[in-house]
Design a protein around this motif. Structure first.
Motif, mmCIF file in Angstrom:
data_model
loop_
_atom_site.group_PDB
_atom_site.id
_atom_site.type_symbol
_atom_site.label_atom_id
_atom_site.label_comp_id
_atom_site.label_asym_id
_atom_site.label_seq_id
_atom_site.Cartn_x
_atom_site.Cartn_y
_atom_site.Cartn_z
ATOM 1 N N LEU A 1 -48.171 -11.991 -40.086
ATOM 2 C CA LEU A 1 -46.949 -11.730 -40.237
ATOM 3 C C LEU A 1 -46.242 -11.695 -41.545
ATOM 4 N N ASP A 2 -45.581 -10.907 -41.956
ATOM 5 C CA ASP A 2 -44.734 -10.599 -43.283
ATOM 6 C C ASP A 2 -43.433 -10.310 -42.908
ATOM 7 N N GLY A 3 -42.447 -10.824 -42.401
ATOM 8 C CA GLY A 3 -41.280 -10.339 -42.162
ATOM 9 C C GLY A 3 -40.276 -11.031 -40.975
ATOM 10 N N VAL A 4 -40.133 -10.418 -39.988
ATOM 11 C CA VAL A 4 -39.405 -10.953 -38.867
ATOM 12 C C VAL A 4 -40.019 -10.437 -37.497
ATOM 13 N N SER A 5 -40.107 -11.693 -36.701
ATOM 14 C CA SER A 5 -40.602 -11.409 -35.278
ATOM 15 C C SER A 5 -39.567 -11.944 -34.462
ATOM 16 N N VAL A 6 -39.164 -11.154 -33.467
ATOM 17 C CA VAL A 6 -38.294 -11.556 -32.447
ATOM 18 C C VAL A 6 -38.726 -11.234 -31.008
ATOM 19 N N GLY A 7 -38.918 -12.044 -29.991
ATOM 20 C CA GLY A 7 -39.284 -11.713 -28.845
ATOM 21 C C GLY A 7 -38.877 -12.450 -27.428
ATOM 22 N N ALA A 8 -38.957 -11.946 -26.332
ATOM 23 C CA ALA A 8 -38.454 -12.663 -25.211
ATOM 24 C C ALA A 8 -39.590 -13.547 -24.461
ATOM 25 N N GLY A 9 -40.701 -13.495 -25.184
ATOM 26 C CA GLY A 9 -41.634 -14.289 -24.463
ATOM 27 C C GLY A 9 -42.233 -15.420 -25.594
ATOM 28 N N LYS A 18 -45.603 -15.429 -42.568
ATOM 29 C CA LYS A 18 -44.480 -15.415 -43.710
ATOM 30 C C LYS A 18 -43.217 -14.699 -43.209
ATOM 31 N N GLY A 19 -42.264 -15.580 -43.040
ATOM 32 C CA GLY A 19 -40.882 -15.006 -42.711
ATOM 33 C C GLY A 19 -40.210 -15.656 -41.396
ATOM 34 N N VAL A 20 -40.101 -14.992 -40.501
ATOM 35 C CA VAL A 20 -39.037 -15.816 -39.445
ATOM 36 C C VAL A 20 -39.901 -15.077 -38.137
ATOM 37 N N GLN A 21 -39.970 -16.314 -37.134
ATOM 38 C CA GLN A 21 -40.563 -16.263 -35.754
ATOM 39 C C GLN A 21 -39.414 -16.716 -34.967
ATOM 40 N N VAL A 22 -38.820 -15.948 -33.938
ATOM 41 C CA VAL A 22 -37.749 -16.144 -32.887
ATOM 42 C C VAL A 22 -38.269 -15.718 -31.551
ATOM 43 N N ALA A 23 -38.439 -16.741 -30.656
ATOM 44 C CA ALA A 23 -38.913 -16.154 -29.293
ATOM 45 C C ALA A 23 -38.060 -17.091 -28.069
ATOM 46 N N ASN A 32 -51.706 -20.841 -41.406
ATOM 47 C CA ASN A 32 -50.733 -21.358 -42.290
ATOM 48 C C ASN A 32 -49.281 -20.542 -41.974
ATOM 49 N N SER A 33 -48.067 -21.370 -41.919
ATOM 50 C CA SER A 33 -46.829 -20.734 -41.871
ATOM 51 C C SER A 33 -45.903 -21.048 -43.101
ATOM 52 N N ARG A 34 -45.073 -19.949 -43.456
ATOM 53 C CA ARG A 34 -44.038 -20.359 -44.343
ATOM 54 C C ARG A 34 -42.789 -19.385 -44.181
ATOM 55 N N GLY A 35 -41.900 -20.479 -43.434
ATOM 56 C CA GLY A 35 -40.742 -19.704 -43.437
ATOM 57 C C GLY A 35 -39.903 -20.499 -42.006
ATOM 58 N N PHE A 36 -39.596 -19.774 -40.905
ATOM 59 C CA PHE A 36 -38.685 -20.538 -40.019
ATOM 60 C C PHE A 36 -39.165 -20.019 -38.554
ATOM 61 N N GLN A 37 -39.438 -20.912 -37.768
ATOM 62 C CA GLN A 37 -39.776 -20.824 -36.313
ATOM 63 C C GLN A 37 -38.619 -21.339 -35.335
ATOM 64 N N GLY A 38 -38.283 -20.554 -34.664
ATOM 65 C CA GLY A 38 -37.192 -20.940 -33.558
ATOM 66 C C GLY A 38 -37.748 -20.566 -32.003
ATOM 67 N N GLY A 39 -38.034 -21.778 -31.338
ATOM 68 C CA GLY A 39 -38.386 -21.284 -30.026
ATOM 69 C C GLY A 39 -37.637 -21.971 -28.980
#
Length: 299
Positions: A1-9, A18-23, A32-39
């Protein structure tokens, strides 16, 4: 991942992210991860991480993590350089701040603020109700502190009211708590108290102490049956190490007494007779200077 990931699951990244994960449910990065995780429920990093994890229930960083973790229940990191905020915070090594109900750090801890704080061999600051720490800690403030490999002494001291106090003194050699019981034949009163203080300075066998003492004062036959009066003292002492396990401390105090307008639980005047009354005629608000003599016996 290099960017933004948004999901319902559940958002899963098999390699680095690297970037943003929201689920809605959670996020997982295998490496490894660099950025933001919101779960909504969880966030997991399998390797090292930098950035922030915010979850409804749990955050996990299995390796080194630099940044911020906030969860509704549990935060875990193998080694964190930053902050953890949650009900339970756990780190094998913590170089930052933990704020929660229960904070646990392994071999090293910087700052812990909570109800229960547990740190390993080295600790910076602990502020809580119950604190447990290894030998090398800078400062611990709480109602009940336990320093593994710390210093414990039986303490006994008398004051200008005729109270003879005894209890346990425990700390890291500098900061200490005292858990006290006392009785004054002169006042015909018993007391239960807690003190927090600091030992410093001096050279050779000479040292100094500063502490604050709060005691509940009870009538002899009514202990724990009625609300106690309050006796608070700020004390400065000069100590002398008589022998390896015995210390003598003499000093001055400034004292405050309040019986909350109950004339059945007042105190007689100090032996020196010097008092300053700011309250009612029922002895509810009195201040005076005092003296004390204290003996500490190492256990």
């Amino acid at each position: 991942l290099d960017g933004v990931s948004v999901g319902a699951g559940v958002g899963v990244v098999e390699q680095d992210a690297k970037g943003v994960q929201v689920a809605a449910i959670g996020n997982s990065v295998r490496r490894n991860s660099r950025g933001f995780q919101g779960g909504g429920i969880f966030n997991v990093i399998g390797g090292q991480g930098r950035g922030a994890q915010i979850a409804g229930i749990v955050n996990v960083a299995k390796g080194y993590f630099k940044g911020f973790q906030a969860a509704g229940v549990v935060n875990y990191a193998k080694e964190i350089h930053g902050a953890q905020v949650g009900v339970v915070n756990v780190a094998k090594a913590q170089y930052g701040t933990q704020v929660g109900v229960v904070n646990v750090a392994g071999k090293r801890s910087a700052t812990q603020i909570g109800v229960f704080n547990v740190a390993g061999k080295r600790s910076g600051t602990q502020i809580g109700v119950f604190n447990v720490v290894g030998k090398d800690n800078e400062y611990t403030l709480g109602l009940f502190n336990f320093v593994r490999k710390g210093k414990t002494a039986l303490t006994m001291w008398g004051d200008e009211l005729g109270f003879m106090n005894t209890g346990i003194k425990h700390g890291n050699g500098k900061w200490y708590n005292m858990y006290l019981f006392g009785y004054s034949p002169h006042a015909k009163r018993g007391s239960v108290g807690l003190a927090h203080g600091f030992r410093f300075g001096g050279s050779g066998k000479l040292f100094f102490t500063v502490d604050a003492v709060a005691r509940g004062i009870f009538e002899k036959k009514k202990i724990f049956k009625k609300a106690p009066a309050l006796l608070a003292s700020a004390r400065f002492g000069v100590g002398f190490r008589v022998s390896r396990g015995l210390s003598l401390i003499v000093g001055a105090s400034y004292n405050y007494f309040n019986n909350f307008d109950r004339d059945d639980n007042d105190l007689p005047e100090p032996f020196h007779g010097i008092t300053m009354e700011y309250g009612s005629k029922n002895n509810d608000d009195i201040h005076w200077p005092g003296v004390f003599v204290q003996l500490d016996v190492n256990l």
